[in-house]
Design a protein around this motif. Structure first.
Motif, mmCIF file in Angstrom:
data_model
loop_
_atom_site.group_PDB
_atom_site.id
_atom_site.type_symbol
_atom_site.label_atom_id
_atom_site.label_comp_id
_atom_site.label_asym_id
_atom_site.label_seq_id
_atom_site.Cartn_x
_atom_site.Cartn_y
_atom_site.Cartn_z
ATOM 1 N N ASP A 47 0.873 -1.163 0.000
ATOM 2 C CA ASP A 47 0.000 0.000 0.000
ATOM 3 C C ASP A 47 0.915 1.219 0.000
ATOM 4 O O ASP A 47 1.700 1.414 0.944
ATOM 5 N N VAL A 48 0.821 2.002 -1.054
ATOM 6 C CA VAL A 48 1.753 3.098 -1.286
ATOM 7 C C VAL A 48 0.991 4.424 -1.248
ATOM 8 O O VAL A 48 -0.039 4.570 -1.916
ATOM 9 N N ARG A 49 1.510 5.360 -0.479
ATOM 10 C CA ARG A 49 0.931 6.703 -0.422
ATOM 11 C C ARG A 49 1.112 7.386 -1.774
ATOM 12 O O ARG A 49 2.186 7.365 -2.352
ATOM 13 N N ASP A 50 0.031 7.976 -2.263
ATOM 14 C CA ASP A 50 0.050 8.668 -3.556
ATOM 15 C C ASP A 50 -0.217 10.145 -3.298
ATOM 16 O O ASP A 50 -1.355 10.551 -3.099
ATOM 17 N N ASP A 51 0.838 10.922 -3.248
ATOM 18 C CA ASP A 51 0.724 12.356 -2.958
ATOM 19 C C ASP A 51 0.613 13.212 -4.203
ATOM 20 O O ASP A 51 0.506 14.433 -4.098
ATOM 21 N N GLY A 52 0.645 12.596 -5.354
ATOM 22 C CA GLY A 52 0.654 13.354 -6.600
ATOM 23 C C GLY A 52 -0.723 13.841 -7.010
ATOM 24 O O GLY A 52 -1.730 13.573 -6.349
ATOM 25 N N PRO A 53 -0.776 14.543 -8.107
ATOM 26 C CA PRO A 53 -2.059 15.004 -8.631
ATOM 27 C C PRO A 53 -2.887 13.818 -9.131
ATOM 28 O O PRO A 53 -2.388 12.694 -9.252
ATOM 29 N N ASP A 54 -4.164 14.074 -9.408
ATOM 30 C CA ASP A 54 -5.046 13.004 -9.890
ATOM 31 C C ASP A 54 -4.469 12.291 -11.096
ATOM 32 O O ASP A 54 -4.558 11.076 -11.214
ATOM 33 N N VAL A 55 -3.894 13.047 -12.000
ATOM 34 C CA VAL A 55 -3.201 12.475 -13.149
ATOM 35 C C VAL A 55 -1.795 13.065 -13.143
ATOM 36 O O VAL A 55 -1.625 14.257 -13.394
ATOM 37 N N GLY A 56 -0.834 12.229 -12.816
ATOM 38 C CA GLY A 56 0.532 12.714 -12.693
ATOM 39 C C GLY A 56 1.291 12.611 -13.993
ATOM 40 O O GLY A 56 0.802 12.089 -14.991
ATOM 41 N N GLU A 57 2.506 13.118 -13.924
ATOM 42 C CA GLU A 57 3.394 12.996 -15.078
ATOM 43 C C GLU A 57 3.757 11.532 -15.273
ATOM 44 O O GLU A 57 3.806 10.759 -14.322
#
Length: 127
Positions: free
Chosen positions: A43-53
């Motif tokens: 389970d990985v924290r996703d701090d990026g935008p909804d659609v990342g680079e």
């Protein structure tokens, strides 16, 4: 008072990684390596935008998870499958983005009349 929303999560997984490991408590298991099958879920924290680079640096690279699992079995004979699974989970948690690691290890050749025996361990980041 504003509540902090739950972090967005991404699940990174490896299924069915077959490795040769020096593993077991019985005399016949100490003679040489045996086949194991490893499954990992992170389970990985996703701090990026909804659609990342589209950039590998912003994600946990599952190739590195596979490499770490392969390296874990090269450290010499381990008596307990639990110990090996715990070592693999600890390696995954070295990445600060990984909040929880579940590692399952199967021994498919332990008994002729059983598909597999094994264990699943789950470890979470403290705090």
């Amino acid at each position: 008072m504003t509540e902090n929303p739950s972090p967005r999560l991404r699940r990174v997984f490896i299924r069915g990684l077959e490795l040769q490991a020096r593993l077991g408590v019985h005399a016949h298991e100490k003679v040489g390596p045996q086949r194991i099958v490893v499954h990992v879920e992170l389970d990985v924290r996703d701090d990026g935008p909804d659609v990342g680079e589209d950039d590998l640096a912003r994600v946990v690279d599952y190739e590195q998870v596979v490499i770490a699992a392969r390296q874990a079995v090269t450290g010499g004979h381990v008596l307990l499958v639990e110990t090996l699974a715990e070592q693999m989970a600890a390696l995954a948690l070295r990445d600060a983005r990984v909040l929880r690691a579940r590692v399952s290890i199967e021994k498919p050749d332990a008994f002729s009349d059983v598909a597999a025996v094994g264990v699943t361990v789950e470890r979470a980041r403290a705090g």
